[in-house]
Design a protein around this motif. Structure first.
Motif, PDB file in Angstrom:
ATOM      1  N   GLN A 171     -15.801  -3.531  10.018  1.00  6.63           N
ATOM      2  CA  GLN A 171     -15.044  -4.382   9.104  1.00  6.63           C
ATOM      3  C   GLN A 171     -13.749  -4.869   9.744  1.00  6.63           C
ATOM      4  O   GLN A 171     -13.368  -6.039   9.590  1.00  6.63           O
ATOM      5  CB  GLN A 171     -14.731  -3.624   7.816  1.00  6.63           C
ATOM      6  CG  GLN A 171     -14.050  -4.483   6.750  1.00  6.63           C
ATOM      7  CD  GLN A 171     -13.759  -3.713   5.479  1.00  6.63           C
ATOM      8  OE1 GLN A 171     -13.147  -2.656   5.509  1.00  6.63           O
ATOM      9  NE2 GLN A 171     -14.213  -4.245   4.348  1.00  6.63           N
ATOM     10  N   ASN A 177      -7.539  -2.479   7.073  1.00  6.80           N
ATOM     11  CA  ASN A 177      -8.551  -3.377   6.504  1.00  6.80           C
ATOM     12  C   ASN A 177      -8.119  -3.900   5.143  1.00  6.80           C
ATOM     13  O   ASN A 177      -8.303  -5.084   4.821  1.00  6.80           O
ATOM     14  CB  ASN A 177      -9.888  -2.642   6.375  1.00  6.80           C
ATOM     15  CG  ASN A 177     -10.567  -2.426   7.718  1.00  6.80           C
ATOM     16  OD1 ASN A 177     -10.210  -3.068   8.708  1.00  6.80           O
ATOM     17  ND2 ASN A 177     -11.528  -1.527   7.764  1.00  6.80           N
ATOM     18  N   THR A 178      -7.535  -3.031   4.325  1.00  5.10           N
ATOM     19  CA  THR A 178      -7.074  -3.440   3.002  1.00  5.10           C
ATOM     20  C   THR A 178      -6.066  -4.579   3.102  1.00  5.10           C
ATOM     21  O   THR A 178      -6.145  -5.578   2.363  1.00  5.10           O
ATOM     22  CB  THR A 178      -6.430  -2.245   2.267  1.00  5.10           C
ATOM     23  OG1 THR A 178      -7.424  -1.237   2.076  1.00  5.10           O
ATOM     24  CG2 THR A 178      -5.891  -2.670   0.906  1.00  5.10           C
ATOM     25  N   LEU A 179      -5.120  -4.440   4.027  1.00  2.00           N
ATOM     26  CA  LEU A 179      -4.073  -5.467   4.164  1.00  2.00           C
ATOM     27  C   LEU A 179      -4.594  -6.726   4.842  1.00  2.00           C
ATOM     28  O   LEU A 179      -4.183  -7.837   4.494  1.00  2.00           O
ATOM     29  CB  LEU A 179      -2.889  -4.894   4.939  1.00  2.00           C
ATOM     30  CG  LEU A 179      -2.107  -3.791   4.223  1.00  2.00           C
ATOM     31  CD1 LEU A 179      -0.946  -3.319   5.082  1.00  2.00           C
ATOM     32  CD2 LEU A 179      -1.586  -4.291   2.872  1.00  2.00           C
ATOM     33  N   VAL A 220       0.836  -1.201   0.000  1.00  2.80           N
ATOM     34  CA  VAL A 220       0.000   0.000   0.000  1.00  2.80           C
ATOM     35  C   VAL A 220       0.872   1.253   0.000  1.00  2.80           C
ATOM     36  O   VAL A 220       0.379   2.372   0.229  1.00  2.80           O
ATOM     37  CB  VAL A 220      -0.979   0.015   1.200  1.00  2.80           C
ATOM     38  CG1 VAL A 220      -2.037  -1.048   1.024  1.00  2.80           C
ATOM     39  CG2 VAL A 220      -0.244  -0.134   2.524  1.00  2.80           C
ATOM     40  N   LYS A 230      -7.480  -7.977   4.536  1.00  4.50           N
ATOM     41  CA  LYS A 230      -8.206  -8.768   3.539  1.00  4.50           C
ATOM     42  C   LYS A 230      -7.255  -9.660   2.760  1.00  4.50           C
ATOM     43  O   LYS A 230      -7.610 -10.778   2.359  1.00  4.50           O
ATOM     44  CB  LYS A 230      -8.954  -7.841   2.574  1.00  4.50           C
ATOM     45  CG  LYS A 230     -10.145  -7.126   3.175  1.00  4.50           C
ATOM     46  CD  LYS A 230     -10.743  -6.164   2.160  1.00  4.50           C
ATOM     47  CE  LYS A 230     -11.840  -5.313   2.752  1.00  4.50           C
ATOM     48  NZ  LYS A 230     -12.347  -4.313   1.785  1.00  4.50           N
ATOM     49  N   LYS A 231      -6.042  -9.162   2.539  1.00  6.13           N
ATOM     50  CA  LYS A 231      -5.049  -9.935   1.789  1.00  6.13           C
ATOM     51  C   LYS A 231      -4.402 -11.002   2.656  1.00  6.13           C
ATOM     52  O   LYS A 231      -4.170 -12.131   2.216  1.00  6.13           O
ATOM     53  CB  LYS A 231      -3.968  -8.996   1.236  1.00  6.13           C
ATOM     54  CG  LYS A 231      -4.478  -8.000   0.200  1.00  6.13           C
ATOM     55  CD  LYS A 231      -3.330  -7.153  -0.332  1.00  6.13           C
ATOM     56  CE  LYS A 231      -3.813  -6.188  -1.406  1.00  6.13           C
ATOM     57  NZ  LYS A 231      -2.694  -5.386  -1.969  1.00  6.13           N
ATOM     58  N   GLU A 283     -16.169   1.003   8.806  1.00  8.30           N
ATOM     59  CA  GLU A 283     -14.760   0.595   8.757  1.00  8.30           C
ATOM     60  C   GLU A 283     -14.347  -0.121  10.037  1.00  8.30           C
ATOM     61  O   GLU A 283     -13.600  -1.101   9.995  1.00  8.30           O
ATOM     62  CB  GLU A 283     -13.858   1.811   8.520  1.00  8.30           C
ATOM     63  CG  GLU A 283     -13.826   2.276   7.066  1.00  8.30           C
ATOM     64  CD  GLU A 283     -12.688   3.230   6.808  1.00  8.30           C
ATOM     65  OE1 GLU A 283     -12.247   3.918   7.758  1.00  8.30           O
ATOM     66  OE2 GLU A 283     -12.210   3.297   5.651  1.00  8.30           O
ATOM     67  N   SER A 310      -8.501   2.212   7.428  1.00  8.62           N
ATOM     68  CA  SER A 310      -8.825   1.804   6.055  1.00  8.62           C
ATOM     69  C   SER A 310      -7.699   0.969   5.440  1.00  8.62           C
ATOM     70  O   SER A 310      -7.961  -0.062   4.802  1.00  8.62           O
ATOM     71  CB  SER A 310      -9.116   3.032   5.192  1.00  8.62           C
ATOM     72  OG  SER A 310      -7.973   3.858   5.089  1.00  8.62           O
ATOM     73  N   LEU A 311      -6.436   1.375   5.630  1.00  7.78           N
ATOM     74  CA  LEU A 311      -5.319   0.601   5.077  1.00  7.78           C
ATOM     75  C   LEU A 311      -5.127  -0.706   5.830  1.00  7.78           C
ATOM     76  O   LEU A 311      -4.738  -1.721   5.229  1.00  7.78           O
ATOM     77  CB  LEU A 311      -4.036   1.432   5.109  1.00  7.78           C
ATOM     78  CG  LEU A 311      -4.007   2.636   4.165  1.00  7.78           C
ATOM     79  CD1 LEU A 311      -2.692   3.388   4.298  1.00  7.78           C
ATOM     80  CD2 LEU A 311      -4.218   2.202   2.714  1.00  7.78           C
ATOM     81  N   ASP A 361      -6.251   6.961   7.339  1.00  6.69           N
ATOM     82  CA  ASP A 361      -5.509   5.869   6.690  1.00  6.69           C
ATOM     83  C   ASP A 361      -5.368   4.654   7.592  1.00  6.69           C
ATOM     84  O   ASP A 361      -5.327   3.517   7.110  1.00  6.69           O
ATOM     85  CB  ASP A 361      -4.096   6.341   6.298  1.00  6.69           C
ATOM     86  CG  ASP A 361      -4.109   7.378   5.197  1.00  6.69           C
ATOM     87  OD1 ASP A 361      -5.007   7.310   4.342  1.00  6.69           O
ATOM     88  OD2 ASP A 361      -3.221   8.249   5.197  1.00  6.69           O
TER      89      ASP A 361
END
Length: 761
Positions: free
Chosen positions: A284, A256-258, A170, A260-261, A281, A253-254, A250
């Motif tokens: 999540q 959560n992005t990571l 990211v 998920k991976k 968020e 949100s970031l 950030d």
């Protein structure tokens, strides 16, 4: 609506128009939300045998569980994998949450580092850690390392990001810094200048940023055409990655992005406080942490859901109950307020009637008092507080609550005039403490000499800077040699100025040595810090505030050293950065102190800020229609219901006495000269109505009215020092003080608070 409730509303609204009565019912509309009646898991055991077994092993732990009531014990000892605990106001929510953590760790043998505890405030997170420390007698650095995932949503997300193996995907690296909201504003303003962007409403950049990232909205107000805001957003995201700096938004949100991976941790339990306040968020993040295996224990009170503007949802419990296949439990007993206060508060809410069980006697009625205006109410409160002082009542057990910050000023002024001790309960802002804000910038530059905005803020600091922020300065730093750090380029720039900033050049030189030479010293004093940085001459030694600046620097450094000693682990630099991040997350250097200090005087705070607190006496000020509910929130049942819950929260802060004041002649715009129509829901048998003293001559004497205030008149304030009148308006004076900038004063109290020196004319 039940018959008794209908009668009470009709009785309370008998003199109002049909439209006004309709408004009172509108707040009870549930729209299309289906009726939800959960199957409540009731206690079927008192768990005495289990508690006795624990007590024989550890008497102190046994007592922790023994003092719980049957509903609290049920929530703690029940072994359901997922629990939604609906905790009514004053029911011991925090006690149960901490007892559950003790049960998981000490009885079920779940390691602390396999428990994630998520809170909404640093105060709540600190209280949990303090309870653990008190129980264990002492918590060392090793134990604190196990408590890595005990904190606010933002703090835990920061920790997860720092250790996530895919952080580079990211665009960030471990060791990233965090910018607060004021730093973000300066960061965006710098990009606008640097890139020659055309941006409107620059004073509302944060609001525009949120709207753009939520729904792609690029216009605002009466804009007919788009400006360069979309380009600014793109440049900002690139610049944040280039400088390895995140903002608050950030973090989650970031994360959560990571997550998920790839999940970087696999906790066994997730414990959530104030669950009703979760936005999308945050929810999540909980679900990503939960994965397929982790178990949940979430606690909250739907009646205290007052953050819809931040994205929370009223029916979150009902939504997640079937999804998580959770067991629904309740804590119905209130230990805080009298029966009268609870009955009045419950009458405001249509659902869950009878769900609040009082454990105390009825107590005195709630008094609703008619005041002529806000001035009269302020003097009424003054007399009340002076009377309490004579009775030797501790004023820190008293609170005056307001719907808006704007209402606080007049009461604050009157109390200051009468020398009544008070404390403003609000989020501390670092920019309000110039010395500590300057010190934070120093530390950020010491950690990362390439932090463009920290370097810029340091040298262009409004109180202690060497030069003004300019396009030339920004471009010079931007166009530096790639092998030269921002800090070095800044030093070179300062050396070219006609009026050389020798002290600031020395400071930048010392910052290059700070991490290696000074930071490893574990017992360094604030005096040694000040001497090493050579900043005495920068802190305005001829100013009347110089001693105050030094004291603020000392306080900040002692807080950091205490945090390092009690909380930290690892090498000196990593501990120090964690501490600085904590300062940014809390918005203050007060990162160790206890939750509630006694002896600070009466609390003045908004209703939102009072959530989670309790007071022996509570005075609600200015409860008019147009204030509660706010005029702009009178459209839409969701807004109205949240405003009504806000009044519920305010009333239930009181333990023994609640008084509600309203104004017959309100001074604020869009406020009606009548009490909030929400009060119509409270049965008259629980109320006592009265009128405060009719005379208001005391509020503004003839002498005050006839006094002339002129622009450019020099004045002296006992707290702010010397200043000058820069504007004279109908009801207030605007003054500028060298120490703090602009301050406004009501003409009614200007003679008391300001000493006239002379006219500069």
């Amino acid at each position: 609506m039940r018959y008794k409730r209908l009668r009470s509303q009709l009785k309370g609204a008998r003199q109002d128009s049909f439209d006004e009565l309709a408004k009172a019912f509108e707040a009870d509309v549930t729209g299309m939300q289906p009726t939800f009646t959960p199957v409540i898991s009731e206690p079927v055991s008192d768990y005495k045998q289990e508690i006795e077994r624990i007590r024989k092993i550890n008497a102190k732990l046994g007592y922790t569980f023994e003092r719980l009531n049957k509903h609290q014990r049920h929530a703690v000892f029940h072994r359901a994998p997922n629990v939604l605990l609906s905790a009514m106001v004053g029911s011991g929510k925090t006690t149960v949450l901490i007892a559950k953590i003790f049960f998981l760790h000490f009885v079920e043998q779940v390691p602390f580092d396999q428990i994630v505890v998520l809170t909404f405030t640093n105060k709540a997170a600190r209280e949990i850690k303090e309870r653990i420390a008190v129980f264990l007698g002492e918590v060392d650095a090793g134990m604190n390392e196990q408590l890595l995932y005990f904190g606010t949503f933002h703090a835990v997300a920061r920790q997860l990001l720092q250790e996530h193996p895919l952080l580079h995907e990211v665009g960030f690296k471990p060791g990233f810094m965090i910018m607060d909201e004021s730093e973000k504003q300066a960061f965006l303003e710098r990009l606008i200048v640097q890139e020659n962007l055309e941006i409107k409403y620059q004073n509302k950049l944060a609001k525009r940023w949120r709207k753009f990232h939520q729904n792609g909205e690029t216009t605002m107000g009466n804009m007919k055409y788009e400006d360069d805001f979309a380009e600014l957003s793109l440049l900002a995201e690139q610049e944040k990655r280039r400088t390895n700096t995140m903002d608050f938004d950030d973090l989650i949100s970031l994360c959560n992005t990571l997550m998920k991976k790839q999940q970087c941790i696999q906790p066994k339990w997730i414990v959530v406080d104030e669950f009703q306040d979760c936005n999308a968020e945050q929810l999540q993040l909980i679900e990503l942490l939960k994965g397929n295996d982790a178990q949940l224990f979430v606690v909250g009170d739907q009646n205290q859901s007052i953050y819809g503007w931040r994205g929370s949802r009223e029916y979150l419990f009902q939504e997640m109950h079937p999804k998580w296949e959770a067991v629904w439990m309740e804590l119905p007993q209130n230990y805080r307020s009298t029966g009268t206060i609870l009955s009045a508060a419950e009458a405001l809410l249509q659902r869950n009637q009878g769900s609040l069980i009082a454990t105390r006697q009825s107590g005195t009625p709630i008094e609703i008092i008619r005041h002529f205006d806000d001035h009269q109410e302020a003097f009424y409160l003054r007399e009340k507080l002076l009377s309490l002082q004579k009775q030797q009542v501790a004023l820190d057990t008293v609170a005056v609550l307001f719907r808006t910050h704007q209402q606080i000023k007049i009461v604050e002024t009157v109390l200051e005039q009468a020398v009544i001790p008070y404390q403003l309960v609000k989020r501390s802002e670092l920019h309000e403490n110039p010395a500590q804000a300057f010190l934070l910038r120093i530390f950020k530059v010491s950690i990362n000499p390439n932090d463009f905005d920290a370097c810029l803020a340091l040298i262009c600091d409004p109180s202690f800077g060497a030069c003004k922020r300019s396009k030339k300065l920004i471009q010079t730093l931007r166009e530096r040699n790639t092998e030269t750090s921002v800090s070095q380029a800044l030093r070179d720039y300062l050396s070219t100025l006609k009026q050389r900033a020798t002290a600031h050049i020395r400071l930048l030189d010392q910052l290059e040595r700070f991490k290696d030479e000074f930071l490893p010293e574990t017992d360094a004093s604030a005096e040694q810090l000040i001497d090493f940085l050579e900043i005495r001459s920068i802190l305005k030694p001829t100013s009347i505030h110089h001693a105050e600046y030094l004291a603020d620097i000392t306080e900040a450094w002692e807080q950091l050293m205490r945090y390092r000693k009690e909380q930290g682990w690892g090498d000196a630099t990593s501990i120090f950065q964690v501490a600085i991040d904590q300062v940014v997350l809390e918005g203050s250097f007060q990162i160790n102190d206890r939750i509630k200090e006694k002896g600070g005087g009466v609390h003045l705070l908004t209703i939102h800020a009072s959530k989670g607190l309790e007071f022996d006496r509570v005075y609600l000020a200015g409860v008019n229609t147009g204030i509660i509910p706010l005029a702009r929130h009178q459209r839409g049942s969701e807004n109205l219901k949240e405003e009504k819950r806000l009044l519920f929260v305010a009333i239930t802060r009181g333990k023994n006495q609640v008084e509600i004041g309203w104004h017959a002649q309100p001074t604020l715009r869009h406020v009606e000269p009548k009490p909030s129509y929400f009060l119509n829901a409270i049965p008259e048998t629980l109320l006592k109505r009265s009128v405060s003293a009719a005379g208001v001559a005391e509020t503004v004497s003839a002498e005050h009215e006839s006094d002339l205030w002129k622009k450019d008149m020099l004045v002296q304030h006992k707290k702010y020092g010397p200043g000058k009148v820069i504007a004279v308006e109908d009801k207030e004076l605007i003054c500028h003080f060298d120490a703090v900038g602009e301050k406004s004063f009501s003409k009614a109290f200007a003679d008391v608070l300001l000493q006239k020196i002379a006219s500069s004319a």
